[in-house]
Design a protein around this motif. Structure first.
Motif, short mmCIF file in Angstrom:
data_model
loop_
_atom_site.label_atom_id
_atom_site.label_comp_id
_atom_site.label_asym_id
_atom_site.label_seq_id
_atom_site.Cartn_x
_atom_site.Cartn_y
_atom_site.Cartn_z
N THR A 26 0.26 9.43 4.49
CA THR A 26 0.94 8.41 3.52
C THR A 26 0.11 8.53 2.51
O THR A 26 0.26 8.42 1.27
CB THR A 26 1.58 6.73 4.13
OG1 THR A 26 0.17 6.58 5.20
CG2 THR A 26 2.77 6.69 4.47
N SER A 27 -1.35 8.61 3.14
CA SER A 27 -2.29 8.48 2.10
C SER A 27 -2.16 10.12 1.33
O SER A 27 -2.34 9.77 -0.10
CB SER A 27 -3.60 8.21 2.34
OG SER A 27 -4.70 7.93 1.59
N ALA A 28 -1.67 10.89 2.29
CA ALA A 28 -2.11 11.99 1.07
C ALA A 28 -1.44 12.54 0.28
O ALA A 28 -1.45 13.37 -0.39
CB ALA A 28 -2.26 13.86 2.25
N VAL A 29 0.23 11.59 0.45
CA VAL A 29 1.35 11.37 -0.65
C VAL A 29 1.33 10.85 -1.61
O VAL A 29 2.45 10.79 -2.42
CB VAL A 29 2.66 11.81 -0.07
CG1 VAL A 29 2.74 13.14 0.59
CG2 VAL A 29 3.22 10.70 0.99
N MET A 53 -9.93 11.11 9.50
CA MET A 53 -9.53 12.11 9.08
C MET A 53 -9.33 12.42 8.10
O MET A 53 -9.05 12.10 6.93
CB MET A 53 -8.27 12.13 9.82
CG MET A 53 -8.52 11.48 11.53
SD MET A 53 -10.07 12.66 12.42
CE MET A 53 -8.66 14.23 13.07
N SER A 54 -8.48 13.22 7.69
CA SER A 54 -8.06 14.40 6.77
C SER A 54 -7.63 15.32 6.90
O SER A 54 -6.87 15.96 7.24
CB SER A 54 -9.41 15.37 5.66
OG SER A 54 -8.75 15.41 4.73
N ALA A 55 -6.44 15.00 5.75
CA ALA A 55 -4.74 16.32 5.30
C ALA A 55 -6.01 17.92 4.74
O ALA A 55 -5.86 17.90 3.73
CB ALA A 55 -3.62 15.30 4.50
N ALA A 78 6.02 0.76 8.16
CA ALA A 78 4.58 0.31 7.45
C ALA A 78 4.87 -0.25 5.65
O ALA A 78 6.79 0.30 5.21
CB ALA A 78 4.03 1.88 7.19
N VAL A 79 4.67 -0.85 5.14
CA VAL A 79 4.46 -0.81 3.92
C VAL A 79 3.69 -0.43 3.04
O VAL A 79 2.25 -0.82 3.47
CB VAL A 79 3.88 -2.73 3.12
CG1 VAL A 79 4.53 -2.79 2.05
CG2 VAL A 79 4.88 -3.64 4.30
N VAL A 80 3.72 -0.12 2.21
CA VAL A 80 3.05 1.22 1.79
C VAL A 80 2.71 0.82 0.25
O VAL A 80 3.43 0.23 0.19
CB VAL A 80 3.11 2.57 1.12
CG1 VAL A 80 3.14 2.87 3.27
CG2 VAL A 80 4.62 3.21 1.09
N ARG A 81 1.68 1.09 -0.76
CA ARG A 81 1.53 0.42 -2.10
C ARG A 81 2.04 1.78 -2.15
O ARG A 81 2.53 3.13 -2.43
CB ARG A 81 -0.25 1.04 -1.77
CG ARG A 81 -1.30 0.47 -1.52
CD ARG A 81 -0.98 -0.88 -2.53
NE ARG A 81 -2.07 -1.85 -1.71
CZ ARG A 81 -2.36 -3.57 -1.88
NH1 ARG A 81 -1.88 -3.62 -3.30
NH2 ARG A 81 -3.37 -4.08 -2.26
N THR A 123 4.88 14.36 10.14
CA THR A 123 5.87 13.10 10.06
C THR A 123 6.97 13.37 8.95
O THR A 123 6.93 13.75 8.62
CB THR A 123 4.79 12.03 9.63
OG1 THR A 123 3.36 12.36 10.10
CG2 THR A 123 4.64 10.37 9.36
N ARG A 124 7.76 12.41 10.00
CA ARG A 124 8.98 11.49 8.39
C ARG A 124 9.09 10.75 8.57
O ARG A 124 8.36 9.37 9.00
CB ARG A 124 10.27 12.44 10.17
CG ARG A 124 10.84 13.78 9.64
CD ARG A 124 11.91 13.80 10.80
NE ARG A 124 12.97 13.01 10.39
CZ ARG A 124 14.09 14.55 9.37
NH1 ARG A 124 13.37 15.84 8.73
NH2 ARG A 124 15.52 13.84 8.46
N LEU A 125 9.75 10.14 6.80
CA LEU A 125 9.00 9.02 6.27
C LEU A 125 10.80 8.81 5.88
O LEU A 125 11.39 10.27 4.84
CB LEU A 125 8.32 9.42 5.27
CG LEU A 125 7.89 8.05 4.40
CD1 LEU A 125 6.23 8.46 3.71
CD2 LEU A 125 8.93 7.92 2.72
N LEU A 126 11.09 7.90 6.07
CA LEU A 126 12.47 7.41 5.01
C LEU A 126 12.13 6.25 4.59
O LEU A 126 12.19 5.23 5.29
CB LEU A 126 13.88 7.22 6.31
CG LEU A 126 14.54 6.38 5.77
CD1 LEU A 126 16.03 7.59 5.43
CD2 LEU A 126 15.64 5.64 7.57
#
Length: 270
Positions: free
Chosen positions: A174-177, A122-124, A93-96, A140-143
């Motif tokens: 990803t949006s939640a963080v 959906m919501s976190a 993924a490419v995130v902002r 979810t794990r993110l690297l």
């Protein structure tokens, strides 16, 4: 449009789904579906002369690996692997924004967004005041792989591994963080409309069947696209990941519990 078949045998066909395509549709006039391109528009129905069984789902905007069974028994066999969380799924993924940590576990529960105007989202559950209905455990794990700029805006390339499989989980987490996925119209409150696609791609899927393990992988999807690279400016690279061999190595990193030397963060409701 031709859909790339990554693997096929008597039980399964595994394809590389394009972005902005439905998996199937009950509308017989809708032709922009995986089912229509590889079989028939009604192949997801039991009444079809050529039935297919979708053992996993990908959002309309998400591209990448999609496993489809050719029989009910094959679907049940693969379905059990997903239900027992024995499969391994890896997404690019490419995130902002520039991610400030190297590795993270995001453990916010995910449920229905109870905001009236967002009934399809959906919501976190990031805190006790979150409008999150019927929340379910999600992980979810993110690297972090690389930072850079897209059209002059700070972005990061990340590897995502969903441990659970909730609807829209990766997009919500990803949006939640604070790092929504580039081009995600829905979870940017309809603001991120400049990119030509949402930059989320299911890059690798491991299915450990008793008789054999299927390890399916696509090519890196973003840097082969001129519409992306023409707006990309590189920054800091933490891991090589653009070849299939190097991608497997970063999958090994995200699979490991070893975090010494990495800036680690856990996100959960305290």
């Amino acid at each position: 449009m031709a859909i790339e078949r990554l693997y096929e045998d008597d039980d399964y066909v595994i394809v590389n789904k394009p972005y902005d395509m439905y998996i199937n549709s009950d509308d017989e006039n809708e032709r922009n579906t995986v089912a229509c391109h590889i079989a028939s528009h009604d192949s997801h129905l039991s009444s079809s002369s050529d039935p297919l069984h979708f053992v996993q789902r990908l959002d309309y905007s998400t591209s990448g690996i999609l496993c489809i069974a050719k029989s009910k028994s094959s679907a049940a066999r693969a379905g059990r692997l997903f239900e027992k969380r024995l499969t391994k799924k890896y997404y690019l993924a490419v995130v902002r924004g520039h991610v400030s940590f190297d590795l993270a576990d995001i453990k916010y529960d995910v449920g229905k967004d109870l905001t009236p105007e967002n009934s399809h989202r959906m919501s976190a559950a990031v805190d006790t005041s979150s409008l999150c209905g019927e929340p379910r455990t999600a992980h979810t794990r993110l690297l972090l792989l690389e930072t850079g700029f897209y059209g002059g805006d700070a972005v990061s390339v990340v590897l995502l591994k969903p441990v659970t499989g909730r609807r829209h989980q990766l997009r919500v987490h990803t949006s939640a963080v604070g790092h929504p996925i580039l081009g995600d119209y829905t979870y940017s409150d309809r603001a991120d409309i400049t990119p030509h696609r949402m930059f989320l791609h299911a890059t690798r899927l491991v299915l450990p069947f008793q008789t054999e393990t299927l390890d399916i992988q696509t090519d890196e999807p973003f840097f082969s696209d001129h519409r992306f690279t023409s707006k990309w400016e590189g920054g800091k690279t933490l891991y090589k990941y653009r070849s299939k061999e190097s991608f497997v190595k970063v999958c090994d990193v995200i699979d490991s519990s070893y975090t010494v030397g990495l800036k680690y963060q856990e996100f959960c409701l305290k």
